[in-house]
Design a protein around this motif. Structure first.
Motif, PDB file in Angstrom:
ATOM      1  N   LYS A 253      28.498 -94.090   3.770  1.00  0.00           N
ATOM      2  CA  LYS A 253      28.533 -92.928   3.063  1.00  0.00           C
ATOM      3  C   LYS A 253      28.019 -91.910   3.917  1.00  0.00           C
ATOM      4  O   LYS A 253      28.301 -90.680   3.699  1.00  0.00           O
ATOM      5  N   ALA A 254      27.213 -91.914   5.098  1.00  0.00           N
ATOM      6  CA  ALA A 254      26.652 -90.838   5.598  1.00  0.00           C
ATOM      7  C   ALA A 254      27.513 -90.207   6.317  1.00  0.00           C
ATOM      8  O   ALA A 254      27.746 -88.857   6.509  1.00  0.00           O
TER       9      ALA A 254
ATOM     10  N   LYS B 133      33.462 -77.133   7.734  1.00  0.00           N
ATOM     11  CA  LYS B 133      33.585 -75.777   8.829  1.00  0.00           C
ATOM     12  C   LYS B 133      34.603 -75.554  10.262  1.00  0.00           C
ATOM     13  O   LYS B 133      34.488 -74.326  10.388  1.00  0.00           O
ATOM     14  N   LYS B 134      36.096 -76.804  10.215  1.00  0.00           N
ATOM     15  CA  LYS B 134      36.727 -76.543  10.622  1.00  0.00           C
ATOM     16  C   LYS B 134      38.001 -75.004  10.397  1.00  0.00           C
ATOM     17  O   LYS B 134      38.304 -74.441  10.686  1.00  0.00           O
ATOM     18  N   LYS B 135      37.823 -75.326   8.887  1.00  0.00           N
ATOM     19  CA  LYS B 135      38.608 -73.915   7.658  1.00  0.00           C
ATOM     20  C   LYS B 135      38.036 -72.829   7.691  1.00  0.00           C
ATOM     21  O   LYS B 135      38.652 -72.127   7.588  1.00  0.00           O
ATOM     22  N   GLN B 136      36.603 -72.903   7.929  1.00  0.00           N
ATOM     23  CA  GLN B 136      36.063 -71.878   8.137  1.00  0.00           C
ATOM     24  C   GLN B 136      36.357 -70.944   8.734  1.00  0.00           C
ATOM     25  O   GLN B 136      36.381 -69.248   9.739  1.00  0.00           O
ATOM     26  N   ALA B 137      36.064 -71.891  10.414  1.00  0.00           N
ATOM     27  CA  ALA B 137      36.514 -71.205  11.771  1.00  0.00           C
ATOM     28  C   ALA B 137      38.245 -70.549  11.419  1.00  0.00           C
ATOM     29  O   ALA B 137      38.288 -69.063  12.474  1.00  0.00           O
ATOM     30  N   GLU B 138      39.271 -71.272  11.106  1.00  0.00           N
ATOM     31  CA  GLU B 138      40.364 -71.211  11.171  1.00  0.00           C
ATOM     32  C   GLU B 138      40.286 -70.151  10.195  1.00  0.00           C
ATOM     33  O   GLU B 138      41.032 -68.904  10.459  1.00  0.00           O
ATOM     34  N   LEU B 139      39.857 -69.716   9.298  1.00  0.00           N
ATOM     35  CA  LEU B 139      39.760 -68.802   8.261  1.00  0.00           C
ATOM     36  C   LEU B 139      39.417 -67.494   8.842  1.00  0.00           C
ATOM     37  O   LEU B 139      40.341 -66.119   8.445  1.00  0.00           O
TER      38      LEU B 139
ATOM     39  N   LEU C  21      32.231 -86.102   8.436  1.00  0.00           N
ATOM     40  CA  LEU C  21      33.185 -85.359   8.233  1.00  0.00           C
ATOM     41  C   LEU C  21      33.785 -84.552   7.002  1.00  0.00           C
ATOM     42  O   LEU C  21      34.578 -83.957   7.932  1.00  0.00           O
ATOM     43  N   LYS C  22      33.545 -84.681   5.709  1.00  0.00           N
ATOM     44  CA  LYS C  22      33.703 -83.682   5.460  1.00  0.00           C
ATOM     45  C   LYS C  22      32.966 -82.402   5.501  1.00  0.00           C
ATOM     46  O   LYS C  22      34.253 -81.013   5.687  1.00  0.00           O
TER      47      LYS C  22
END
Length: 82
Positions: free
Chosen positions: A33-34, A45-51, A39-40
């Motif tokens: 679970k950790a 973070k990847k989505k935010q960086a891409e944005l 991973l989530k």
């Protein structure tokens, strides 16, 4: 009477299919679970960086436009102001 109750309890326990959580020990479940949460978080973070990258790219593109490009993109009718 007691034998019937024991049989009924055993039947009830057997009705439920065994889940992965039942088969693995508690420590292993917590680790999984950790890892899932990590991973989530990483994907977020990847989505935010891409944005942010796209936003900065758009800003730089807008900054470097020529007057002609800005004028052609404008929806105002400049003929009215001649």
């Amino acid at each position: 009477m007691k034998k019937k109750q024991k049989r009924q309890q055993q039947v009830k326990k057997e009705d439920k299919p065994a889940t992965l959580g039942d088969l693995l020990n508690q420590d292993m479940m917590q680790k999984l679970k950790a890892q899932q949460q990590e991973l989530k978080d990483e994907e977020e973070k990847k989505k935010q960086a891409e944005l942010e990258r796209k936003k900065e790219e758009k800003r730089l593109r807008e900054k470097n436009k020529s007057f002609e490009e800005l004028l052609s993109e404008s929806d105002m009718d400049w003929k009215k102001f001649k």
